[in-house]
Design an enzyme around this catalytic site. Sequence first.
Site, PDB file in Angstrom:
ATOM      1  N   LYS A   1       0.838  -1.217   0.000  1.00  0.00           N
ATOM      2  CA  LYS A   1       0.000   0.000   0.000  1.00  0.00           C
ATOM      3  C   LYS A   1       0.866   1.257   0.000  1.00  0.00           C
ATOM      4  O   LYS A   1       0.544   2.240  -0.659  1.00  0.00           O
ATOM      5  CB  LYS A   1      -0.934   0.001   1.226  1.00  0.00           C
ATOM      6  CG  LYS A   1      -1.994  -1.087   1.177  1.00  0.00           C
ATOM      7  CD  LYS A   1      -3.394  -0.502   1.095  1.00  0.00           C
ATOM      8  CE  LYS A   1      -4.427  -1.481   0.568  1.00  0.00           C
ATOM      9  NZ  LYS A   1      -4.809  -2.516   1.517  1.00  0.00           N
TER      10      LYS A   1
ATOM     11  N   LYS B   1      -4.713 -11.472  -8.033  1.00  0.00           N
ATOM     12  CA  LYS B   1      -5.983 -11.824  -7.402  1.00  0.00           C
ATOM     13  C   LYS B   1      -7.113 -10.922  -7.886  1.00  0.00           C
ATOM     14  O   LYS B   1      -6.865  -9.846  -8.436  1.00  0.00           O
ATOM     15  CB  LYS B   1      -5.849 -11.740  -5.886  1.00  0.00           C
ATOM     16  CG  LYS B   1      -5.673 -10.350  -5.354  1.00  0.00           C
ATOM     17  CD  LYS B   1      -5.909 -10.292  -3.844  1.00  0.00           C
ATOM     18  CE  LYS B   1      -5.838  -8.855  -3.371  1.00  0.00           C
ATOM     19  NZ  LYS B   1      -6.240  -8.630  -2.010  1.00  0.00           N
TER      20      LYS B   1
ATOM     21  N   LYS C   1     -11.181  -5.219  -5.922  1.00  0.00           N
ATOM     22  CA  LYS C   1     -11.836  -3.975  -6.334  1.00  0.00           C
ATOM     23  C   LYS C   1     -10.800  -3.036  -6.949  1.00  0.00           C
ATOM     24  O   LYS C   1     -10.981  -2.504  -8.036  1.00  0.00           O
ATOM     25  CB  LYS C   1     -12.483  -3.361  -5.087  1.00  0.00           C
ATOM     26  CG  LYS C   1     -12.829  -1.915  -5.203  1.00  0.00           C
ATOM     27  CD  LYS C   1     -14.285  -1.717  -5.385  1.00  0.00           C
ATOM     28  CE  LYS C   1     -14.529  -0.262  -5.496  1.00  0.00           C
ATOM     29  NZ  LYS C   1     -15.508   0.370  -6.029  1.00  0.00           N
TER      30      LYS C   1
HETATM   31  P1  TYM Z   1     -10.955  -7.033   2.490  1.00  0.00           P
HETATM   32  O1  TYM Z   1     -12.084  -6.106   2.701  1.00  0.00           O
HETATM   33  O2  TYM Z   1      -9.855  -6.636   1.579  1.00  0.00           O
HETATM   34  O3  TYM Z   1     -11.489  -8.416   1.993  1.00  0.00           O
HETATM   35  C1  TYM Z   1     -12.511  -9.079   2.723  1.00  0.00           C
HETATM   36  C2  TYM Z   1     -12.301 -10.565   2.697  1.00  0.00           C
HETATM   37  O4  TYM Z   1     -12.324 -11.017   1.361  1.00  0.00           O
HETATM   38  C3  TYM Z   1     -11.151 -11.783   1.103  1.00  0.00           C
HETATM   39  N1  TYM Z   1     -10.720 -11.581  -0.275  1.00  0.00           N
HETATM   40  C4  TYM Z   1     -10.302 -12.585  -1.044  1.00  0.00           C
HETATM   41  N2  TYM Z   1     -10.189 -13.902  -0.809  1.00  0.00           N
HETATM   42  C5  TYM Z   1      -9.741 -14.665  -1.820  1.00  0.00           C
HETATM   43  N3  TYM Z   1      -9.435 -14.180  -3.037  1.00  0.00           N
HETATM   44  C6  TYM Z   1      -9.550 -12.870  -3.336  1.00  0.00           C
HETATM   45  N4  TYM Z   1      -9.281 -12.410  -4.538  1.00  0.00           N
HETATM   46  C7  TYM Z   1      -9.984 -11.997  -2.309  1.00  0.00           C
HETATM   47  N5  TYM Z   1     -10.212 -10.660  -2.231  1.00  0.00           N
HETATM   48  C8  TYM Z   1     -10.651 -10.420  -0.971  1.00  0.00           C
HETATM   49  C9  TYM Z   1     -10.109 -11.258   2.079  1.00  0.00           C
HETATM   50  O5  TYM Z   1      -9.113 -12.211   2.308  1.00  0.00           O
HETATM   51  C10 TYM Z   1     -10.949 -10.999   3.293  1.00  0.00           C
HETATM   52  O6  TYM Z   1     -11.132 -12.188   4.025  1.00  0.00           O
HETATM   53  N6  TYM Z   1      -8.481  -6.457   6.711  1.00  0.00           N
HETATM   54  C11 TYM Z   1      -9.595  -7.135   6.113  1.00  0.00           C
HETATM   55  C12 TYM Z   1     -10.927  -6.834   6.787  1.00  0.00           C
HETATM   56  C13 TYM Z   1     -10.890  -7.118   8.243  1.00  0.00           C
HETATM   57  C14 TYM Z   1     -11.000  -8.395   8.845  1.00  0.00           C
HETATM   58  C15 TYM Z   1     -10.888  -8.156  10.248  1.00  0.00           C
HETATM   59  C16 TYM Z   1     -11.166  -9.681   8.360  1.00  0.00           C
HETATM   60  C17 TYM Z   1     -10.745  -6.189   9.213  1.00  0.00           C
HETATM   61  N7  TYM Z   1     -10.734  -6.817  10.428  1.00  0.00           N
HETATM   62  C18 TYM Z   1     -10.937  -9.200  11.147  1.00  0.00           C
HETATM   63  C19 TYM Z   1     -11.203 -10.723   9.273  1.00  0.00           C
HETATM   64  C20 TYM Z   1     -11.097 -10.482  10.654  1.00  0.00           C
HETATM   65  C21 TYM Z   1      -9.664  -6.682   4.678  1.00  0.00           C
HETATM   66  O7  TYM Z   1      -9.186  -5.657   4.309  1.00  0.00           O
HETATM   67  O8  TYM Z   1     -10.364  -7.507   3.888  1.00  0.00           O
END
Ligand code: TYM
Length: 329
Positions: free
Chosen positions: A111, A194, A197
């Site tokens: 990032k 991957k 968004k």
């Molecule tokens: P975020 O919002 O980027 O994504 C949410 C969830 O979707 C999964 N994900 C994917 N899994 C597989 N392949 C992909 N292409 C893909 N894109 C997104 C992410 O692995 C995630 O599980 N930091 C986290 C949000 C968060 C969170 C937490 C999750 C904040 N606190 C506590 C679990 C527990 C995040 O940015 O996910």
Amino acid sequence: MDIVLSGIRPTGELHLGNYFGALRNFTKMQYENRCYFFIADLHSLTTHPKPDDFHANVSNVLAEYLAAGLDPEVATIFVQSDIPEVSELYVILNMLAYKGELERTPSFKEKARKHADNINAGLLTYPVLMASDILIHRAAKVPVGKDQEQHLEFTRLLARRFNNMYGAEVFPEPTAYNFGNDLVKVPGLDGGGKMGKSEGNGIYLSDDEKTIRKKVMRAVTDSGPTEPNSPMPEPIQNIFTLLDIVSTSDTVQHFRDKYNSCEIRYGELKKQLADDICKVTLPIRERILELTADKEYLGKVVREGSVKARESAAATLYEARKAVGFRPF
Ligand code: TYM
């Protein structure tokens, strides 16, 4: 009965990566476990969203969660910023997180490279906030995609460090969890990497059939294998990875055999993939349209969810404060 927790940032619509990385597995587990699912709106503040868009996005993903199968009768569904206990635990845990280790976190490095003009402290301590989300409910299992693996490792480290430093077993160590043995990385169809968004390669739960077919038919391919059993280049592997996720094993085997015997027609493969994605997402899309319009119901879900989430969070914070040495006079 395990405590299971997961969350997603409200960055817009949910795509297949979010769904198969975090949501689908959760919807399966919610009936057998004590489950918490939340919208990580505090995390989204690192990118300074406009206030009006921000609320609309939170409301949108909430409708999408419910449409994808989260059941507010059994799971606790809430918005992160409604739970102030999380922010207090974040302050406490920040004192146990060292600058060097935060700077080495791969997601921070990526990032910081991409957005060199906005390397704020919240971005650096993002994994600490995530650990607070998980530890405040003392979750054992956290359904996430592969990209969150390091954050879970760091959460375990902070839990151990806190327990050791204060000589109290306040936090259990959570494990990252997915439906197979490995964490899932849902690929994009643009050749590499991957689905995401910000990658601009998302197939969204809210896409209509025509859009899905168009996106899948545009998937990057090549001129096809020329020798039997030749290794698959990444863009083709990615199509197969998606097929593995949405299709039956017979279908996958059929196309693998065709590839290995050099008889594959990518047009047929893509048509099958589009058909099977539509089977998963179109029923969800219908429910999204219904739920998005029902603001009253959405409000009720998160109000009730936040009461339950605060109860659990307050109980943990009480133990953490006691361990640290905050004592009443
Ligand atoms: P975020 O919002 O980027 O994504 C949410 C969830 O979707 C999964 N994900 C994917 N899994 C597989 N392949 C992909 N292409 C893909 N894109 C997104 C992410 O692995 C995630 O599980 N930091 C986290 C949000 C968060 C969170 C937490 C999750 C904040 N606190 C506590 C679990 C527990 C995040 O940015 O996910």
